[in-house]
Design a protein around this motif. Sequence first.
Motif, PDB file in Angstrom:
ATOM      1  N   THR A   1      37.691  39.570  33.931  1.00  0.00           N
ATOM      2  CA  THR A   1      38.756  38.802  34.488  1.00  0.00           C
ATOM      3  C   THR A   1      38.153  37.560  35.356  1.00  0.00           C
ATOM      4  N   GLU A   2      37.335  37.582  36.000  1.00  0.00           N
ATOM      5  CA  GLU A   2      36.582  36.661  36.727  1.00  0.00           C
ATOM      6  C   GLU A   2      36.172  35.322  35.630  1.00  0.00           C
TER       7      GLU A   2
ATOM      8  N   VAL B   1      39.672  33.692  34.461  1.00  0.00           N
ATOM      9  CA  VAL B   1      40.333  32.966  35.660  1.00  0.00           C
ATOM     10  C   VAL B   1      39.545  31.822  35.736  1.00  0.00           C
TER      11      VAL B   1
ATOM     12  N   ALA C   1      44.866  34.235  38.102  1.00  0.00           N
ATOM     13  CA  ALA C   1      44.758  35.050  39.534  1.00  0.00           C
ATOM     14  C   ALA C   1      46.291  34.852  40.371  1.00  0.00           C
ATOM     15  N   GLU C   2      46.981  33.687  40.110  1.00  0.00           N
ATOM     16  CA  GLU C   2      47.915  33.479  40.879  1.00  0.00           C
ATOM     17  C   GLU C   2      49.250  34.236  40.302  1.00  0.00           C
TER      18      GLU C   2
ATOM     19  N   GLU D   1      48.634  37.847  41.562  1.00  0.00           N
ATOM     20  CA  GLU D   1      48.927  38.000  42.884  1.00  0.00           C
ATOM     21  C   GLU D   1      50.348  38.405  42.835  1.00  0.00           C
TER      22      GLU D   1
END
Length: 317
Positions: free
Chosen positions: A240-241, A244, A251-252, A255
């Motif tokens: 994931t990191e 992103v 990430a947006e 969220e």
Amino acid sequence: MTTPLRSRSTTRAPVKVQAPGKINIHLGVGGATAEGYHELATVFQALNLGETLTLIPGGTGSIIVQGRYADSAVPADETNLARRAIDLLIAALEDERDVDVLRGIDIVIDKQVPVAGGMGGGSADAAAALVGAAHLVGGVAEDVLHDCAVAVGADVAFLLRGGTAVGHGRGERLSPVLTRGTFHWVMATSARQLPTPDVYARFDELNPDPAPAEIPAGVLTALAAGDPDALAASAANDLTEAAVSFMPEIAEVMEAGRAAGALLPLLSGSGPTIGFLARDARHALDLAVLLQATRGVNEALRATGPAPGAQVVDIVG
């Protein structure tokens, strides 16, 4: 009516095959091996959002790509994963079997899985091609199909069998996972693509000495219980990191999904598609409506798992 997966038919009529897409319910990534592959500990789940291939014997070797996600990025030459799968099967069988029916075969791909989105659409094409080709030659041993699948790509071996499974190594060493009930997902696609090699390279930069990949016990317990809330508390994706860092909008969108009530936002494979875990079908519908209106989301597609693996669905003509 569905034809058995490894049919003993000797038909030369065109054959239609379906294969599922997938999500990595958990993806643990370890260090790279000497061959350049990363050691994985992953849990695959096949989704009912899949691909359909029609194999037409006696053709010119053409590949036609159509459907919702027909894209110029899908190759129509020998590098196409479906074509590679059939070529590998021919090579594996030609010393002992009559494989002329597979030479020059035309392939029509109805793409219903987003391209380069982390859902295994190309791998599904390869799995479908192997199952269809096996049908045309009257059946092929499981170990031969598995070896051909792994030679194309690690995800292909899983999509031959479908369901839910643990994958180790590159993901090709598979063990079935007990799964109760149906899990509901909303797959949020992106208008952009994210090449898998780039994401793994960035993972290496961010994690120069990664811990060994592992699967949390809670993931397997939640699957066995059919408990989406427990699954949401345990599952993760180590890429994931890295994803992103290329596309901050991932990430947006994650969220936004949490704010809309998703139990878990989960990068699908190396992305950029994001799977949002829902509690049930109604919850998935509500999530899909909200996510479709979210900035950075191209489409919000509802899917369920586990789904069957690649299977012949029709003999044409």
